[in-house]
Enzyme design. Structure first.
Site, PDB file in Angstrom:
ATOM      1  N   TYR B 163      65.332 -23.948 -15.183  1.00 25.94           N
ATOM      2  CA  TYR B 163      66.108 -25.153 -14.890  1.00 25.94           C
ATOM      3  C   TYR B 163      66.654 -25.781 -16.176  1.00 25.94           C
ATOM      4  O   TYR B 163      67.854 -26.032 -16.303  1.00 25.94           O
ATOM      5  CB  TYR B 163      65.224 -26.157 -14.149  1.00 25.94           C
ATOM      6  CG  TYR B 163      65.937 -27.406 -13.682  1.00 25.94           C
ATOM      7  CD1 TYR B 163      66.977 -27.337 -12.759  1.00 25.94           C
ATOM      8  CD2 TYR B 163      65.567 -28.663 -14.149  1.00 25.94           C
ATOM      9  CE1 TYR B 163      67.624 -28.485 -12.322  1.00 25.94           C
ATOM     10  CE2 TYR B 163      66.207 -29.813 -13.717  1.00 25.94           C
ATOM     11  CZ  TYR B 163      67.232 -29.725 -12.806  1.00 25.94           C
ATOM     12  OH  TYR B 163      67.873 -30.857 -12.366  1.00 25.94           O
ATOM     13  N   LYS B 167      70.638 -25.916 -17.337  1.00 23.14           N
ATOM     14  CA  LYS B 167      71.400 -27.161 -17.476  1.00 23.14           C
ATOM     15  C   LYS B 167      71.956 -27.309 -18.892  1.00 23.14           C
ATOM     16  O   LYS B 167      73.061 -27.821 -19.077  1.00 23.14           O
ATOM     17  CB  LYS B 167      70.524 -28.359 -17.121  1.00 23.14           C
ATOM     18  CG  LYS B 167      70.220 -28.474 -15.629  1.00 23.14           C
ATOM     19  CD  LYS B 167      71.470 -28.800 -14.799  1.00 23.14           C
ATOM     20  CE  LYS B 167      71.108 -29.199 -13.378  1.00 23.14           C
ATOM     21  NZ  LYS B 167      72.304 -29.476 -12.542  1.00 23.14           N
ATOM     22  N   ASN B 192      64.843 -39.336 -13.794  1.00 21.74           N
ATOM     23  CA  ASN B 192      64.118 -39.489 -12.521  1.00 21.74           C
ATOM     24  C   ASN B 192      64.818 -40.442 -11.560  1.00 21.74           C
ATOM     25  O   ASN B 192      64.980 -41.620 -11.887  1.00 21.74           O
ATOM     26  CB  ASN B 192      62.731 -40.080 -12.821  1.00 21.74           C
ATOM     27  CG  ASN B 192      61.641 -39.069 -12.611  1.00 21.74           C
ATOM     28  OD1 ASN B 192      61.921 -37.934 -12.224  1.00 21.74           O
ATOM     29  ND2 ASN B 192      60.406 -39.465 -12.856  1.00 21.74           N
ATOM     30  N   VAL B 205      56.629 -37.400  -7.725  1.00 22.25           N
ATOM     31  CA  VAL B 205      55.477 -38.282  -7.587  1.00 22.25           C
ATOM     32  C   VAL B 205      55.702 -39.345  -6.525  1.00 22.25           C
ATOM     33  O   VAL B 205      54.808 -39.623  -5.714  1.00 22.25           O
ATOM     34  CB  VAL B 205      55.072 -38.886  -8.955  1.00 22.25           C
ATOM     35  CG1 VAL B 205      56.199 -39.709  -9.567  1.00 22.25           C
ATOM     36  CG2 VAL B 205      53.819 -39.716  -8.817  1.00 22.25           C
ATOM     37  N   ASN B 208      55.434 -37.745  -3.103  1.00 23.53           N
ATOM     38  CA  ASN B 208      54.036 -37.417  -2.791  1.00 23.53           C
ATOM     39  C   ASN B 208      53.227 -38.667  -2.465  1.00 23.53           C
ATOM     40  O   ASN B 208      52.492 -38.700  -1.478  1.00 23.53           O
ATOM     41  CB  ASN B 208      53.393 -36.689  -3.976  1.00 23.53           C
ATOM     42  CG  ASN B 208      53.954 -35.294  -4.161  1.00 23.53           C
ATOM     43  OD1 ASN B 208      54.659 -34.784  -3.281  1.00 23.53           O
ATOM     44  ND2 ASN B 208      53.661 -34.677  -5.285  1.00 23.53           N
ATOM     45  N   PHE B 209      53.374 -39.677  -3.296  1.00 23.07           N
ATOM     46  CA  PHE B 209      52.597 -40.905  -3.103  1.00 23.07           C
ATOM     47  C   PHE B 209      52.929 -41.551  -1.751  1.00 23.07           C
ATOM     48  O   PHE B 209      52.032 -41.958  -1.010  1.00 23.07           O
ATOM     49  CB  PHE B 209      52.880 -41.906  -4.232  1.00 23.07           C
ATOM     50  CG  PHE B 209      52.111 -41.650  -5.502  1.00 23.07           C
ATOM     51  CD1 PHE B 209      51.236 -40.570  -5.621  1.00 23.07           C
ATOM     52  CD2 PHE B 209      52.251 -42.494  -6.601  1.00 23.07           C
ATOM     53  CE1 PHE B 209      50.536 -40.337  -6.794  1.00 23.07           C
ATOM     54  CE2 PHE B 209      51.548 -42.274  -7.776  1.00 23.07           C
ATOM     55  CZ  PHE B 209      50.697 -41.194  -7.879  1.00 23.07           C
ATOM     56  N   ARG B 293      59.168 -39.513 -20.579  1.00 21.40           N
ATOM     57  CA  ARG B 293      60.610 -39.431 -20.785  1.00 21.40           C
ATOM     58  C   ARG B 293      61.225 -40.753 -20.373  1.00 21.40           C
ATOM     59  O   ARG B 293      60.863 -41.304 -19.341  1.00 21.40           O
ATOM     60  CB  ARG B 293      61.182 -38.281 -19.951  1.00 21.40           C
ATOM     61  CG  ARG B 293      62.248 -37.548 -20.700  1.00 21.40           C
ATOM     62  CD  ARG B 293      62.830 -36.492 -19.843  1.00 21.40           C
ATOM     63  NE  ARG B 293      62.139 -35.221 -19.918  1.00 21.40           N
ATOM     64  CZ  ARG B 293      61.979 -34.420 -18.884  1.00 21.40           C
ATOM     65  NH1 ARG B 293      62.394 -34.764 -17.694  1.00 21.40           N
ATOM     66  NH2 ARG B 293      61.380 -33.263 -19.039  1.00 21.40           N
TER      67      ARG B 293
END
Lengths: 330, 330
Positions: B163, B167, B192, B205, B208-209, B293
């Site tokens: 990936y 990019k 993100n 995340v 998922n959370f 990041r």
């Protein structure tokens, strides 16, 4: 590169006859691979589109019974229909800044589509795939010398990125085919290499210096001449390649000569070989020019007993002879 | 994202009607672009092969008179034969680690051949080309926050390289077409981003959370939960994209929300929205997982007055609503 007391290291010299397809066969490194493999009894299929390869490098072998040549742009496919291959070696790419900056899109394509076409061909034949990557994947490094574990410092949008990023991509897709499709791959990162059959217009410092010396012109030194380069003679590189083919190792391997010379030291060597005083002229460093790059070869030394041993003075005199003969032909 | 006293910043909201082709139109970000552009009166051609896009994201717009859809793998070409395009926007790619690691070769191809096919289409139509790049080009950064001038720290052969390197290559070829073929290009590096229409299985995340909270399961925290992430709400990203289309700027632009939250802080936000206590379980950090990041958005702030303003709590509650509605549909 073997020591007298040791067993010879396994290489293509001791292998059963192989059928090897080489992209970029008319390039500087490619043509030396063709020569070595033919001399060792292997069968070689050369492929080149002459975007930066030289027709004269194909003509050297055209009469050889175990050599065939396909003129093709490997970015658009590798039209090989012959017997089962043992190796696909991907050495096609413009490799010097003036060439890849003249052909940025083609350079990007041969790194992406070209590499993938080679991987697909290797996969179809159950052959090994050998990628010629480059020390340029380290960019302008913050670590000296550069081990294979160093991730590099490359400007993704700089004027050199068409080459650097193409090669990083080529490594990534080679690892992807190895991991997800089981292709038996090799990756080498080639550091500065020189020798006969370099293109006269490749813009590399040794080429420029030897040409200028032969013509009695002043040698062009960029910056203040204190930047260093390591120079690997072509025969040392080819020996390393030949050995790595016989080693089971899939991650990148540096092949280069760690001996460092400043540009001013190189001028002195050239002066010695030229046998007369040569003058210098100084110019500004080009954009994005890496200040310094030097191979850490601990891995290749341990893995394949790689030990580049050709003295710079010998190598330079071979280049002098080669370019002199070209000048005499004209 | 405009302040009350200022003139509205030029964006597609104030533009004459445009004809916009979007690759990855059935993806998370792509589908929000489709929605925005249709609402603004533009004509949209969506392209997706559903390798990671969702059919439901196409169905949302299929009845719209200014929307057409082409099912195609853009790595093999973009079969558009319609009227002259104003923009080609390349948003197609698996973008979450579980997806691109499942499809490493396809991810590499959509970054290389896919990007090039988009550039060729834009060139043929005299259209602008807009590349969705990513903060992953910064890899595991040594500089915080990351400005666009930072060259990144990416492992070219790591498990994420399919990936990251794709990019970086996509940026390099976009710049090559801009420089050598005059294509009017844009490059964004998306940090993100979250919001409705994320894939339930994208492994991110927030996804998922929220899922775990909705199901009353403990939230999985990798490492010790002290690593931070910045989270950009999808509407802020889309506003930034819409503005950048109207700016004449060709180098990469970060679009992200610099507000940082640790994973443990995120757990607390989720707990508040869930309205009841949720427990945690801790697991080991995955290989090559970037520790931290964070976008430097000085450039986008100056260039297009980019100011991501959606509060995390609002955005998270929208995601809760979206995933609740999906659960209710099942």
């Amino acid at each position: 590169m073997t020591t007298p007391d040791s067993q010879p290291v396994p290489s293509t010299a001791t292998s059963d006859p192989l059928r090897i397809l080489i992209t970029g066969s008319a390039g500087f490194v490619g043509s030396h691979l063709v020569e070595r493999f033919l001399n060792e009894g292997h069968t070689v299929i050369g492929v080149d589109n002459y975007i930066s390869g030289q027709v004269s490098n194909t003509e050297l072998f055209l009469e050889h019974p175990r050599f065939t040549f396909i003129e093709a742009d490997v970015s658009h496919g590798i039209p090989y229909e012959g017997e089962k291959l043992d190796w696909v070696m991907h050495f096609a790419s413009p490799a010097s800044p003036p060439h890849y900056q003249q052909f940025p899109v083609e350079t990007l394509m041969v790194g992406a589509q070209g590499t993938q076409n080679g991987l697909e061909l290797a996969h179809a034949h159950g052959a090994g795939f050998f990628l010629a990557s480059t020390s340029e994947v380290y960019g302008d490094p913050h670590v000296h010398p550069q081990p294979e574990t160093y991730w590099g410092n490359v400007n993704p949008i700089g004027v050199r990125s068409c080459y650097d990023e193409a090669k990083r991509y080529a490594e990534a897709i080679t690892m992807a085919y190895h991991r997800s499709r089981g292709v038996n791959t090799r990756i080498i990162r080639i550091f500065n290499t020189y020798g006969p059959r370099m293109r006269p217009d490749d813009g590399r410092v040794i080429t420029n210096f030897v040409h200028q010396a032969l013509r009695g012109e002043p040698l062009t030194v960029y910056g203040d001449g204190s930047q260093t380069r390591s120079f690997q003679y072509i025969d040392d590189l080819v020996e390393g390649i030949s050995r790595l083919m016989m080693a089971q190792y899939h991650e990148p391997v540096n092949l280069g000569n760690p001996d460092e010379f400043t540009m001013l030291e190189l001028v002195n060597e050239i002066t010695l070989i030229a046998g007369r005083q040569v003058s210098k002229k100084f110019e500004r460093l080009p954009l994005d020019d890496p200040k310094m790059r030097n191979p850490d070869i601990i891995l290749s030394s341990n893995l394949i007993q790689f030990k580049p041993s050709t003295p710079l003075r010998f190598g330079l005199s071979e280049v002098f002879k080669y370019f002199s003969s070209l000048d005499n032909d004209q």
